[in-house]
Design a protein around this motif. Structure first.
Motif, PDB file in Angstrom:
ATOM      1  N   CYS A 386      14.189   7.125   0.138  1.00 24.77           N
ATOM      2  CA  CYS A 386      12.955   6.327   0.373  1.00 24.77           C
ATOM      3  C   CYS A 386      13.022   5.316  -0.835  1.00 24.77           C
ATOM      4  CB  CYS A 386      11.875   7.106   0.233  1.00 24.77           C
ATOM      5  SG  CYS A 386      10.292   6.064   1.017  1.00 24.77           S
ATOM      6  N   GLU A 387      12.504   4.125  -0.413  1.00 17.68           N
ATOM      7  CA  GLU A 387      12.301   3.147  -1.651  1.00 17.68           C
ATOM      8  C   GLU A 387      11.225   3.202  -2.474  1.00 17.68           C
ATOM      9  OE1 GLU A 387      14.325   0.344  -1.640  1.00 17.68           O
ATOM     10  OE2 GLU A 387      15.243   0.798   0.030  1.00 17.68           O
ATOM     11  N   VAL A 388      11.632   2.913  -3.789  1.00 17.01           N
ATOM     12  CA  VAL A 388      10.652   3.365  -4.647  1.00 17.01           C
ATOM     13  C   VAL A 388       9.482   2.674  -4.875  1.00 17.01           C
ATOM     14  CG1 VAL A 388      11.478   1.485  -6.385  1.00 17.01           C
ATOM     15  CG2 VAL A 388      10.799   3.675  -7.458  1.00 17.01           C
ATOM     16  N   ASP A 389       9.259   1.699  -4.057  1.00 17.63           N
ATOM     17  CA  ASP A 389       7.756   1.152  -3.842  1.00 17.63           C
ATOM     18  C   ASP A 389       7.606   1.007  -2.449  1.00 17.63           C
ATOM     19  OD1 ASP A 389       9.545  -0.915  -3.024  1.00 17.63           O
ATOM     20  OD2 ASP A 389       8.719  -2.470  -3.785  1.00 17.63           O
ATOM     21  N   ALA A 390       7.957   2.052  -1.767  1.00 19.58           N
ATOM     22  CA  ALA A 390       7.422   2.460  -0.367  1.00 19.58           C
ATOM     23  C   ALA A 390       5.804   2.118   0.069  1.00 19.58           C
ATOM     24  CB  ALA A 390       7.944   3.632   0.451  1.00 19.58           C
ATOM     25  N   GLN A 391       5.594   1.648   1.117  1.00 22.87           N
ATOM     26  CA  GLN A 391       4.053   1.525   1.343  1.00 22.87           C
ATOM     27  C   GLN A 391       3.467   3.011   1.861  1.00 22.87           C
ATOM     28  OE1 GLN A 391       2.345  -1.425   1.199  1.00 22.87           O
ATOM     29  NE2 GLN A 391       4.182  -1.944  -0.014  1.00 22.87           N
ATOM     30  N   MET A 392       2.521   3.176   1.428  1.00 23.79           N
ATOM     31  CA  MET A 392       1.705   4.373   2.024  1.00 23.79           C
ATOM     32  C   MET A 392       0.351   4.116   2.073  1.00 23.79           C
ATOM     33  SD  MET A 392       3.675   6.610  -1.225  1.00 23.79           S
ATOM     34  CE  MET A 392       5.301   6.563  -1.414  1.00 23.79           C
ATOM     35  N   GLU A 393      -0.299   5.101   2.738  1.00 25.18           N
ATOM     36  CA  GLU A 393      -1.590   4.999   3.198  1.00 25.18           C
ATOM     37  C   GLU A 393      -2.784   4.799   2.190  1.00 25.18           C
ATOM     38  OE1 GLU A 393      -4.825   6.381   6.769  1.00 25.18           O
ATOM     39  OE2 GLU A 393      -2.780   7.172   6.646  1.00 25.18           O
TER      40      GLU A 393
END
Length: 672
Positions: A386-393
């Motif tokens: 997963c990308e290190v700055d993945a979007q999360m809720e």
């Protein structure tokens, strides 16, 4: 619970999308987008209604029993009135977006959010959008001077459409009751009112009360005269009638009966209103003028929401807790090159062929992608690619990494949007990886908490929650005094805020042994530490949670910041903080405290701890064999509370005692 049987389509006309950039204190721009779209009911056939309602013969649909729905069909009404699950909130013209956000937060704390959608009814939409056919409830928030055209639409919504209205100190109230104004009352003020079982609650009220109800009425909160008014029946009030536009003076003795601060009225046209002079719909600290009023209002905040919930229930709004959200998989992140790969390699020999690491409470299943595997309370899928700055809720990794400056702590992040609890995440890993690799588990929401009466508790969004494992040598300075660890975590949370420039004087304190408080008034958070000794190593698991931006149901750090800004208008305004930022800063502060403790010992740590704690030189009563008065003098060499009595100096241990700060009592629990 079944949803209302309504086919819906969006209306063609929409309000323009408004973009507002809000600069945070860490220079990260947050794009705030708001869209106003109200679904519009489409006519459905009587046969469709018969078939679908036959399956739910006793289900309540927004105040209508399904039997009544069938009666409408049997009587030839092909389009029975059914309100879509929309709650509309009108907050006037000025500053309406901010006010709506506060009302929305209060409503979401009270209603089943799966059953309703809350929309901001803007002023421009009152005449241009068909909202009157699309609302289960209209809420008006403190609009003391509504424009005539807006007021007419709202009155017709109740009297002609049979709608449901909840009005807080608004001029539209005069269409349903007389508004009587107390002489000498100017604007909003604090009031203590009685609600159920003689319970007194502190809230804010407007300057009116109600009488002369125009319909069948039920007084929810009565208006009570002050002692002075009771002794002086000639004390006059002013009646302000919005419809007539003139003032009338009437003697209060003619209104001794049927007066209310909150009243429910069933109107002749079939509509229902609740009129309230208690301003329950918005964040109470909006009205706090000083620390005393702030504390009084926040201490009653849970009760405020309980009263609001009761009012909504009386209007047939579903206030059940709804279903607990589904558990979500975990995302594994690390910012430093090669760190994640090194971590995964360290326990690879323990994984089963399918990537499963078994543990008694929570097993971890490591996988590159989700592959249709569902998270459960006993098995957590961990996505490694997963990308290190993945979007999360509920979490912003970019903000977290920007604020994290540690050499180890918090560098390997396990993040989950919804999890039962972060505490067991590392149970199967702690003994298998190199010491102190810097693991941390962060959750957006947790579902395993238990509330009062055995109710399930869902932690609110905006609460910072994390768990981290830590290993210590029993021969180290902290290993010899491991009870100090809980104090170090608590102090790290306080320092994460107070070491920010401009935030140094916020009234955030430590309550022994492991709580974070606003002043002496209310709890902001707490710490839980468990430990196991294997050979010469102490394996500790640290759990921590503190309220950052969740004003409901009690208090959060951003509330304290707002009070500071209100109380110090001459100073630069402090920006609100967020969980991602403060969790990272807590790791920074904790790593610094751990290093300092090893270099300088526990006495140096105590000097820092005492600057933030609540108990220095406090007089307390010890409940021992006999009541004994003492003075708290600090912490002993092992982190326990030190109390000087006339006869001795006593160490009080946190696992066998509790400290009642309100009454200055230390209870010594019997040991088995």
């Amino acid at each position: 619970q079944q949803q209302p049987i309504v086919e819906q389509q969006p209306i063609v006309q929409q309000q323009p999308i408004v973009h507002q950039s809000i600069a945070s204190n860490n220079n990260v721009e947050v794009d705030h987008t708001e869209t106003f779209v109200i679904p519009q009911s489409k006519q459905i056939s009587a046969e469709t209604v018969r078939k679908q309602t036959a399956q739910i013969p006793h289900t309540r649909i927004h105040g209508l029993q399904s039997e009544s729905l069938l009666d409408n069909v049997k009587n030839g009404n092909e389009n029975p009135r059914m309100k879509p699950p929309n709650i509309l909130v009108y907050c006037g013209i000025k500053d309406s977006v901010r006010k709506f956000a506060q009302v929305q937060s209060s409503l979401e704390a009270c209603i089943n959010t799966e059953a309703y959608t809350i929309y901001h009814l803007k002023h421009d939409s009152i005449l241009s959008s068909p909202w009157r056919n699309n609302a289960a409830l209209l809420v008006i928030s403190s609009c003391t001077h509504l424009r005539e055209e807006a007021e007419t639409e709202m009155i017709n919504f109740v009297l002609k459409d049979g709608g449901t209205l909840l009005s807080f100190n608004s001029s539209v109230d005069s269409a349903f009751a007389e508004r009587l104004e107390e002489e000498g009352i100017d604007g909003e003020r604090l009031v203590s009112f009685k609600f159920k079982d003689d319970q007194y609650i502190t809230s804010v009220r407007g300057r009116f009360f109600y009488s002369g109800f125009k319909g069948r009425s039920e007084v929810i909160v009565p208006y009570e005269l002050s002692e002075l008014q009771k002794n002086d029946a000639s004390n006059a009030v002013h009646r302000k009638d919005i419809n007539l536009g003139e003032d009338h003076v009437r003697n209060i003795s003619s209104h001794l009966q049927n007066r209310a601060l909150v009243v429910k009225i069933k109107c002749d046209g079939g509509g229902t209103t609740v009129l309230s002079q208690l301003l329950l719909e918005r964040d109470p600290i909006e009205y706090a003028k000083d620390q005393d009023s702030f504390a009084a209002l926040k201490q009653s905040n849970t009760d405020r929401l309980a009263v609001l919930r009761d009012i909504l229930t009386s209007l047939d709004i579903d206030t059940s807790s709804g279903t607990i959200p589904s558990l979500t998989p975990c995302i594994l992140l690390a910012q430093r090159v090669g760190l994640k790969e090194s971590f995964l390699e360290s326990f690879k020999h323990r994984l089963k062929d399918n990537g499963l690491l078994k543990s008694q409470k929570m097993s971890l299943k490591f996988m590159q992608s989700l592959d249709q595997f569902t998270a459960t309370s006993t098995c957590l899928p961990v996505i490694t690619d997963c990308e290190v700055d993945a979007q999360m809720e509920y979490f912003n990794p970019r903000t977290y990494w920007k604020n994290l400056t540690t050499s180890k702590l918090g560098q390997i992040l396990f993040y989950t949007d919804v999890i039962t609890s972060t505490m067991p995440v590392f149970d199967g890993l702690q003994f298998s990886i190199p010491d102190n690799m810097g693991l941390i588990a962060v959750a957006g929401r947790q579902t395993s908490g238990r509330g009062r009466g055995g109710n399930s508790w869902l932690s609110p969004a905006g609460c910072a929650m994390f768990t981290l494992p830590l290993s210590l040598s029993v021969y180290s300075e902290l290993g010899q005094r491991v009870s100090f660890l809980q104090h170090m975590i608590s102090l790290s949370v306080v320092h994460s805020v107070l070491t920010l420039p401009g935030y140094e004087n916020l009234d955030i304190k430590l309550k022994w042994p492991n709580d974070i408080y606003y002043g002496k008034e209310m709890k902001l958070g707490g710490v839980l530490v468990t430990s196991t000794i294997v050979d010469s190593t102490i394996y500790a698991t640290i759990g921590c949670g503190f309220n950052v931006s969740n004003s409901n149901p009690t208090i959060c750090i951003n509330d304290v910041i707002r009070l500071w800004n209100t109380s110090h208008p001459q100073l630069s305004e402090l920006s609100p903080l967020n969980s991602s930022q403060l969790i990272a800063r807590t790791m920074n502060c904790l790593e610094a405290l751990l290093q300092s403790f090893e270099r300088n010992g526990h006495k140096s740590f105590c000097d820092q701890y005492y600057k933030s704690w609540l108990h220095g030189n406090s007089k307390v009563h010890l409940q021992l064999d006999k009541d004994t008065e003492g003075v708290i003098v600090g912490l002993d060499d092992y982190g326990f509370l030190l109390v000087r009595t006339p006869d001795d100096v006593i160490s009080v241990q946190p696992d066998g005692n509790s400290f009642d700060m309100l009454h200055n009592l230390i209870h010594t629990k019997p040991r088995s």
